[in-house]
Write a protein that holds these residues in place. Structure first.
Motif, PDB file in Angstrom:
ATOM      1  N   GLU A  20       4.554 -33.720  13.874  1.00 48.19           N
ATOM      2  CA  GLU A  20       5.075 -32.676  14.759  1.00 48.19           C
ATOM      3  C   GLU A  20       5.424 -31.415  13.975  1.00 48.19           C
ATOM      4  OE1 GLU A  20       7.126 -35.688  18.049  1.00 48.19           O
ATOM      5  OE2 GLU A  20       8.345 -34.653  16.558  1.00 48.19           O
ATOM      6  N   ARG A  23       2.173 -29.648  12.945  1.00 51.74           N
ATOM      7  CA  ARG A  23       1.562 -28.962  14.088  1.00 51.74           C
ATOM      8  C   ARG A  23       2.273 -27.633  14.360  1.00 51.74           C
ATOM      9  NH1 ARG A  23       3.002 -31.143  19.746  1.00 51.74           N
ATOM     10  NH2 ARG A  23       4.879 -30.106  19.006  1.00 51.74           N
ATOM     11  N   ASN A  24       3.616 -27.655  14.365  1.00 47.40           N
ATOM     12  CA  ASN A  24       4.366 -26.428  14.625  1.00 47.40           C
ATOM     13  C   ASN A  24       4.130 -25.371  13.557  1.00 47.40           C
ATOM     14  OD1 ASN A  24       5.339 -27.733  16.843  1.00 47.40           O
ATOM     15  ND2 ASN A  24       7.493 -27.482  16.363  1.00 47.40           N
ATOM     16  N   GLN A  88      12.259 -24.444  18.053  1.00 48.78           N
ATOM     17  CA  GLN A  88      11.921 -25.828  18.413  1.00 48.78           C
ATOM     18  C   GLN A  88      11.863 -26.708  17.170  1.00 48.78           C
ATOM     19  OE1 GLN A  88       7.863 -26.626  19.638  1.00 48.78           O
ATOM     20  NE2 GLN A  88       8.589 -27.841  21.353  1.00 48.78           N
ATOM     21  N   THR A  89      11.296 -26.179  16.088  1.00 48.79           N
ATOM     22  CA  THR A  89      11.216 -26.938  14.835  1.00 48.79           C
ATOM     23  C   THR A  89      12.605 -27.212  14.280  1.00 48.79           C
ATOM     24  OG1 THR A  89       9.102 -25.865  14.359  1.00 48.79           O
ATOM     25  CG2 THR A  89      10.206 -26.971  12.527  1.00 48.79           C
ATOM     26  N   MET A  92      14.198 -29.886  16.305  1.00 46.04           N
ATOM     27  CA  MET A  92      13.547 -31.161  16.027  1.00 46.04           C
ATOM     28  C   MET A  92      14.165 -31.834  14.799  1.00 46.04           C
ATOM     29  SD  MET A  92       9.470 -31.732  15.439  1.00 46.04           S
ATOM     30  CE  MET A  92       9.120 -30.517  16.712  1.00 46.04           C
ATOM     31  N   GLY A 220       8.307 -32.636  21.294  1.00 45.00           N
ATOM     32  CA  GLY A 220       7.395 -31.535  21.003  1.00 45.00           C
ATOM     33  C   GLY A 220       6.771 -30.883  22.223  1.00 45.00           C
ATOM     34  N   THR A 222       6.991 -28.007  25.431  1.00 43.14           N
ATOM     35  CA  THR A 222       7.609 -26.772  25.939  1.00 43.14           C
ATOM     36  C   THR A 222       7.440 -26.663  27.449  1.00 43.14           C
ATOM     37  OG1 THR A 222       5.558 -25.581  25.441  1.00 43.14           O
ATOM     38  CG2 THR A 222       7.300 -25.544  23.760  1.00 43.14           C
TER      39      THR A 222
END
Length: 241
Positions: A20, A23-24, A88-89, A92, A220, A222
């Motif tokens: 994840e 990917r971000n 978001q990261t 996480m 992950g 949105t």
């Protein structure tokens, strides 16, 4: 055993984190490259406008400025998306840190309960052994009183049963103070992070899923995906089958 259980559960929750994060970061890098390309186009258009503005008709000037404005707006959208991905990261990683703090708190509480139980059991055993020792001493005295004096030889000592040495008192380790986490124990928890419900959540389409509901950021997401959606654990189970 308790340590292994907590460690295993925490490692399971970290299983999908590296992919994840990767990917971000890849998405943020792609957005940054697109934004840089737009800025180069804006610079070229601005330079062209300044060189030719005197000879341009009003309509041509307006169209040229509108093109630059659109490119700026698009670049701003890429920047906003990049900021959202960064937030978001952060969330996480932060939710895994909060889960680790919660697991440490529960583990240290369990450890404290076990050491307290061990201390109470040791005190009980000590009291029982002291009582047994007192009973043996009284029986020995009664036995010596019942033996005739003439049968006791001078200097003769009656065998005395030696009490077994007491085991050393176990040292009690006191767990360090844990973080004060004011969470209502009656409120149910969800998701891989074992936290209460907040924000947007999505349900796993596996009817046998033990968790059922997940926070968007933790898995992950949105926006809500189309069609059926399965959580990371259920996806792994489906792959194994």
């Amino acid at each position: 055993m308790a340590t292994a259980m907590y460690l295993e559960h925490y490692l399971d929750s970290l299983e999908s984190l590296p992919s994840e994060l990767q990917r971000n970061f890849n998405l943020m890098r792609d957005l940054d490259q697109r934004s840089q390309e737009l800025l180069k186009q804006i610079d070229n258009l601005a330079e062209e406008y300044l060189d030719n503005v005197r000879g341009m008709v009003p309509e041509r000037r307006t169209d040229h400025l509108e093109s630059i404005t659109k490119l700026f707006s698009k670049s701003k959208e890429f920047g906003d998306d990049k900021v959202q991905l960064a937030m978001q990261t952060y969330e996480m990683v932060d939710k895994h840190i909060r889960k680790l703090d919660a697991d440490l708190a529960r583990f240290e509480a369990d450890l404290k309960d076990k050491t307290s139980s061990s201390s109470r059991g040791h005190d009980h055993d000590m009291g029982k052994k002291n009582k047994d020792k007192e009973k043996k001493r009284k029986k020995k005295e009664e036995f010596e009183d019942e033996i005739p004096k003439k049968k006791k030889k001078k200097g003769q000592l009656l065998p005395v049963e030696a009490d077994p040495p007491l085991p050393p008192f176990p040292s009690i380790t006191h767990p360090s103070d844990v973080l004060d986490m004011p969470v209502d124990p009656n409120e149910p928890t969800y998701c891989l992070c074992h936290q209460v419900s907040y924000g947007e959540m999505i349900g796993c389409d596996n009817t046998d899923c033990p968790i059922e509901w997940f926070h968007f950021a933790c898995v992950g997401l949105t926006t809500k995906p189309k069609g059926k959606w399965y959580c990371p654990r259920c996806q792994e189970e489906r792959k194994k089958k």
